[in-house]
Write a protein that holds these residues in place. Structure first.
Motif, PDB file in Angstrom:
ATOM      1  N   ASN A   1       0.827  -1.015   0.028  1.00 29.91           N
ATOM      2  CA  ASN A   1      -0.046   0.030  -0.187  1.00 29.91           C
ATOM      3  C   ASN A   1       0.835   1.412  -0.020  1.00 29.91           C
ATOM      4  OD1 ASN A   1      -2.210  -1.694  -0.092  1.00 29.91           O
ATOM      5  ND2 ASN A   1      -2.577  -1.488   1.976  1.00 29.91           N
ATOM      6  N   ARG A   2       2.177   1.331   0.844  1.00 29.67           N
ATOM      7  CA  ARG A   2       2.754   2.366   0.840  1.00 29.67           C
ATOM      8  C   ARG A   2       3.456   2.631  -0.386  1.00 29.67           C
ATOM      9  NH1 ARG A   2       8.318   3.351   4.192  1.00 29.67           N
ATOM     10  NH2 ARG A   2       8.937   5.236   3.077  1.00 29.67           N
ATOM     11  N   LEU A   3       3.989   1.693  -1.142  1.00 27.91           N
ATOM     12  CA  LEU A   3       4.621   1.739  -2.457  1.00 27.91           C
ATOM     13  C   LEU A   3       3.768   2.198  -3.616  1.00 27.91           C
ATOM     14  CD1 LEU A   3       6.774  -1.561  -2.469  1.00 27.91           C
ATOM     15  CD2 LEU A   3       7.606   0.714  -2.403  1.00 27.91           C
ATOM     16  N   ALA A   4       2.653   1.595  -3.482  1.00 28.43           N
ATOM     17  CA  ALA A   4       1.427   2.053  -4.394  1.00 28.43           C
ATOM     18  C   ALA A   4       1.143   3.647  -4.199  1.00 28.43           C
ATOM     19  CB  ALA A   4       0.178   1.201  -4.239  1.00 28.43           C
ATOM     20  N   SER A   5       1.309   4.003  -3.063  1.00 33.13           N
ATOM     21  CA  SER A   5       0.845   5.412  -2.649  1.00 33.13           C
ATOM     22  C   SER A   5       2.055   6.312  -3.431  1.00 33.13           C
ATOM     23  CB  SER A   5       0.531   5.477  -1.302  1.00 33.13           C
ATOM     24  OG  SER A   5      -0.296   4.824  -0.657  1.00 33.13           O
ATOM     25  N   TYR A   6       3.133   5.882  -3.058  1.00 32.57           N
ATOM     26  CA  TYR A   6       4.288   6.543  -3.646  1.00 32.57           C
ATOM     27  C   TYR A   6       4.102   6.680  -5.090  1.00 32.57           C
ATOM     28  CZ  TYR A   6       8.901   8.336  -4.885  1.00 32.57           C
ATOM     29  OH  TYR A   6       9.990   9.017  -5.272  1.00 32.57           O
ATOM     30  N   GLU A   7       3.986   5.735  -5.830  1.00 30.50           N
ATOM     31  CA  GLU A   7       3.727   5.699  -7.212  1.00 30.50           C
ATOM     32  C   GLU A   7       2.679   6.550  -7.817  1.00 30.50           C
ATOM     33  OE1 GLU A   7       5.381   4.076  -9.644  1.00 30.50           O
ATOM     34  OE2 GLU A   7       6.935   3.744  -8.112  1.00 30.50           O
ATOM     35  N   VAL A   8       1.302   6.806  -6.893  1.00 33.84           N
ATOM     36  CA  VAL A   8       0.470   7.746  -7.304  1.00 33.84           C
ATOM     37  C   VAL A   8       0.973   9.258  -7.213  1.00 33.84           C
ATOM     38  CG1 VAL A   8      -1.836   8.642  -6.625  1.00 33.84           C
ATOM     39  CG2 VAL A   8      -1.275   6.032  -7.169  1.00 33.84           C
ATOM     40  N   HIS A   9       1.647   9.227  -5.815  1.00 39.09           N
ATOM     41  CA  HIS A   9       2.053  10.480  -5.545  1.00 39.09           C
ATOM     42  C   HIS A   9       3.111  11.240  -6.543  1.00 39.09           C
ATOM     43  CE1 HIS A   9       4.358  13.949  -3.576  1.00 39.09           C
ATOM     44  NE2 HIS A   9       5.360  13.291  -3.936  1.00 39.09           N
TER      45      HIS A   9
ATOM     46  N   TYR B   1       2.358  14.114 -19.048  1.00 40.93           N
ATOM     47  CA  TYR B   1       1.128  13.091 -19.165  1.00 40.93           C
ATOM     48  C   TYR B   1       1.695  11.984 -19.520  1.00 40.93           C
ATOM     49  CZ  TYR B   1      -1.414  17.584 -19.215  1.00 40.93           C
ATOM     50  OH  TYR B   1      -2.071  18.760 -19.118  1.00 40.93           O
ATOM     51  N   VAL B   2       2.708  11.553 -20.198  1.00 40.11           N
ATOM     52  CA  VAL B   2       3.320  10.492 -20.599  1.00 40.11           C
ATOM     53  C   VAL B   2       4.040   9.644 -19.575  1.00 40.11           C
ATOM     54  CG1 VAL B   2       5.064   8.955 -21.996  1.00 40.11           C
ATOM     55  CG2 VAL B   2       3.677  10.835 -23.193  1.00 40.11           C
ATOM     56  N   ALA B   3       4.758  10.277 -18.786  1.00 38.98           N
ATOM     57  CA  ALA B   3       5.130  10.140 -17.633  1.00 38.98           C
ATOM     58  C   ALA B   3       4.399   9.829 -16.363  1.00 38.98           C
ATOM     59  CB  ALA B   3       6.326  10.980 -17.088  1.00 38.98           C
ATOM     60  N   ALA B   4       3.157  10.565 -16.435  1.00 34.57           N
ATOM     61  CA  ALA B   4       2.143  10.373 -15.438  1.00 34.57           C
ATOM     62  C   ALA B   4       1.415   9.141 -15.806  1.00 34.57           C
ATOM     63  CB  ALA B   4       0.967  11.519 -15.330  1.00 34.57           C
ATOM     64  N   ALA B   5       1.139   8.693 -16.958  1.00 34.35           N
ATOM     65  CA  ALA B   5       0.466   7.630 -17.262  1.00 34.35           C
ATOM     66  C   ALA B   5       1.424   6.371 -17.082  1.00 34.35           C
ATOM     67  CB  ALA B   5       0.001   7.445 -18.647  1.00 34.35           C
ATOM     68  N   GLN B   6       2.583   6.398 -17.278  1.00 39.67           N
ATOM     69  CA  GLN B   6       3.657   5.376 -17.017  1.00 39.67           C
ATOM     70  C   GLN B   6       3.499   4.860 -15.410  1.00 39.67           C
ATOM     71  OE1 GLN B   6       7.083   6.675 -18.593  1.00 39.67           O
ATOM     72  NE2 GLN B   6       6.654   5.873 -20.809  1.00 39.67           N
ATOM     73  N   ARG B   7       3.649   6.270 -14.593  1.00 38.12           N
ATOM     74  CA  ARG B   7       3.737   5.728 -13.247  1.00 38.12           C
ATOM     75  C   ARG B   7       2.424   5.200 -12.813  1.00 38.12           C
ATOM     76  NH1 ARG B   7       8.691   7.456 -10.885  1.00 38.12           N
ATOM     77  NH2 ARG B   7       8.366   6.165  -9.230  1.00 38.12           N
ATOM     78  N   ALA B   8       1.344   5.466 -13.187  1.00 43.08           N
ATOM     79  CA  ALA B   8      -0.038   5.068 -12.714  1.00 43.08           C
ATOM     80  C   ALA B   8      -0.147   3.680 -13.139  1.00 43.08           C
ATOM     81  CB  ALA B   8      -1.014   5.884 -13.275  1.00 43.08           C
ATOM     82  N   GLN B   9       0.396   3.387 -14.574  1.00 41.39           N
ATOM     83  CA  GLN B   9       0.436   1.976 -14.816  1.00 41.39           C
ATOM     84  C   GLN B   9       1.129   1.196 -14.183  1.00 41.39           C
ATOM     85  OE1 GLN B   9      -1.465   0.954 -18.150  1.00 41.39           O
ATOM     86  NE2 GLN B   9      -1.153  -0.973 -16.865  1.00 41.39           N
TER      87      GLN B   9
ATOM     88  N   PHE C   1       0.726  -3.407  -7.836  1.00 38.54           N
ATOM     89  CA  PHE C   1       0.315  -3.188  -6.553  1.00 38.54           C
ATOM     90  C   PHE C   1      -1.256  -3.562  -6.672  1.00 38.54           C
ATOM     91  CE2 PHE C   1       3.998  -0.371  -6.640  1.00 38.54           C
ATOM     92  CZ  PHE C   1       4.888  -1.629  -5.921  1.00 38.54           C
ATOM     93  N   ASP C   2      -1.598  -4.619  -7.250  1.00 29.02           N
ATOM     94  CA  ASP C   2      -3.261  -4.682  -7.326  1.00 29.02           C
ATOM     95  C   ASP C   2      -3.786  -4.825  -5.809  1.00 29.02           C
ATOM     96  OD1 ASP C   2      -5.665  -5.514  -8.536  1.00 29.02           O
ATOM     97  OD2 ASP C   2      -5.231  -7.782  -8.171  1.00 29.02           O
ATOM     98  N   GLY C   3      -4.834  -4.269  -5.680  1.00 24.61           N
ATOM     99  CA  GLY C   3      -5.439  -4.568  -4.458  1.00 24.61           C
ATOM    100  C   GLY C   3      -5.298  -3.387  -3.441  1.00 24.61           C
ATOM    101  N   ALA C   4      -4.070  -2.519  -3.802  1.00 26.75           N
ATOM    102  CA  ALA C   4      -3.827  -1.359  -2.726  1.00 26.75           C
ATOM    103  C   ALA C   4      -4.968  -0.276  -3.157  1.00 26.75           C
ATOM    104  CB  ALA C   4      -2.376  -0.903  -3.400  1.00 26.75           C
ATOM    105  N   PRO C   5      -5.350   0.425  -2.099  1.00 29.96           N
ATOM    106  CA  PRO C   5      -6.240   1.468  -2.105  1.00 29.96           C
ATOM    107  C   PRO C   5      -5.815   2.537  -3.222  1.00 29.96           C
ATOM    108  CG  PRO C   5      -5.830   1.029   0.254  1.00 29.96           C
ATOM    109  CD  PRO C   5      -5.056   0.306  -0.491  1.00 29.96           C
ATOM    110  N   ALA C   6      -4.582   2.749  -3.410  1.00 30.45           N
ATOM    111  CA  ALA C   6      -4.017   3.795  -4.434  1.00 30.45           C
ATOM    112  C   ALA C   6      -4.491   3.327  -5.803  1.00 30.45           C
ATOM    113  CB  ALA C   6      -2.821   4.171  -4.212  1.00 30.45           C
TER     114      ALA C   6
END
Length: 266
Positions: A177-185, A196-204, A210-215
Motif C-alpha cells: 500500500n505504501r509503495l502504491a501510494s508513492y507511485e500515485v504521488h 502526461y506520458v510520465a504520469a500515465a507510466q507511473r500510474a500504470q 500493486f493490485d488490491g492497494a487502495p491507491a
C-alpha cells in the motif's frame, strides 16, 4: 650475611618463582576447557536470554572468531542476527543476515535470516527533520520499503511453511500500500506539470504491480485523464472500463491537449 646464606636465599627465591610459573602454566592449561565452543556459546546465549545484547554480541563474536568451523559457531552466527537487531544495530544485523544466507543457503533456518533482514528495513525510522515536520512517508522515496518487501516476499514465496511467513505477508500488505501510494504521488506530480506520458507510466506501474492497494483507484483515474490529454482514446477507454468494473461510476473525459506547431504562438 655470608655468601653461602645469600646463595641459599637466592635458591629459595628462584624455586618459588619456578613453582609459581608452573602453577600459572597449569592454570592456563585448564583455560581451553573453560572456553570451549560449548561453554562460550552457552554463556553468550544466557546473555541473550537475559536481554544483555551487548554481552551476547561480544560472546558470539569471540566464539565465531576462535572456533569458526564448529556447529556452535554456525548457530552463533544465526543468533548474532537477532542480537544485533535487538541492540539497534541495523546495519550489523543486515550484514550478518546476508553473510549467513550466502554461506548457508540450504540451512533449515535461513528463512529467519531473510525475515530479520526484512524487519530491519521495515522498521527504518524517519529522520529528525521528517519527524519534526510530520512528513508523509508515502511521499518519501521508498528504497528501504522495497528492500523489506523483497525480503518478506522471499520468506512467503520460498518458505511458505515458515513460522514467519504469516507475519511477513501481513507486512507485505502494508508495504504494498505504501509503495502504491508513492507511485500515485509521483504520477500526480507529473500530471500537475503536464508530463502526461510520465504520469500515465507511473500510474500504470501502480496498477500492474500493486493490485488490491487502495491507491490503484486513483492510479486508474490518472491513467484515464493522462490518456485523454494525449488523445489516446483506445487506452483511455480501456482504463476507464477497468475503473468502472472495479469501482463503479464514471470518469469524466478530460480535454485533449492541443498540439500546435512550434512556430505558432496563438
Amino acid at each position: 650475611m655470608s655468601l653461602s646464606g645469600k646463595f641459599a636465599r637466592g635458591s629459595v627465591l628462584a624455586l618459588c618463582v619456578v613453582l609459581l610459573a608452573t602453577a600459572g602454566c597449569a592454570h592456563r592449561r585448564k583455560d581451553p576447557t573453560k572456553s570451549s565452543p560449548e561453554v562460550l556459546y552457552k554463556k553468550a546465549h544466557q546473555s541473550l536470554m537475559s536481554y544483555d545484547f551487548q554481552a551476547s554480541i561480544k560472546g558470539y563474536e569471540q566464539l565465531t572468531a576462535r572456533f569458526p568451523f564448529t556447529d556452535q559457531a554456525r548457530q552463533a552466527r544465526l543468533d548474532l542476527i537477532y542480537a544485533y537487531y535487538r541492540a539497534g544495530e541495523g546495519e550489523s544485523a543486515t550484514d550478518a543476515a546476508e553473510t549467513f544466507i550466502r554461506e548457508n543457503p540450504t540451512h533449515p533456518r535461513v528463512d529467519y535470516a531473510y525475515y530479520v533482514k526484512g524487519l530491519v528495513d521495515f522498521e527504518r525510522q524517519p529522520n529528525a527533520l521528517e519527524k519534526l515536520f510530520h512528513v508523509d512517508l508515502s511521499q518519501r522515496p521508498p528504497s528501504t520499503a522495497r528492500k523489506a518487501f523483497s525480503a518478506f516476499r522471499t520468506v512467503v514465496e520460498q518458505y511458505p511453511k515458515s513460522a514467519y511467513a504469516h507475519d511477513a505477508q501481513q507486512r507485505m500488505v502494508y508495504l504494498r500500500n505504501r509503495l502504491a501510494s508513492y507511485e500515485v504521488h509521483v504520477a500526480r506530480y507529473y500530471m500537475k506539470r503536464g508530463a502526461y506520458v510520465a504520469a500515465a507510466q507511473r500510474a500504470q506501474n501502480c496498477v500492474d504491480n500493486f493490485d488490491g492497494a487502495p491507491a490503484v483507484k486513483e492510479a486508474l483515474q490518472i491513467m484515464v485523464q493522462a490518456d485523454d490529454r494525449l488523445n489516446l482514446k483506445e487506452l483511455a477507454d480501456k482504463a476507464r472500463a477497468v475503473y468502472e468494473l472495479n469501482y463503479g461510476g464514471e470518469i469524466r473525459q478530460a480535454q485533449a491537449e492541443i498540439k500546435r506547431p512550434w512556430w505558432r504562438v496563438w
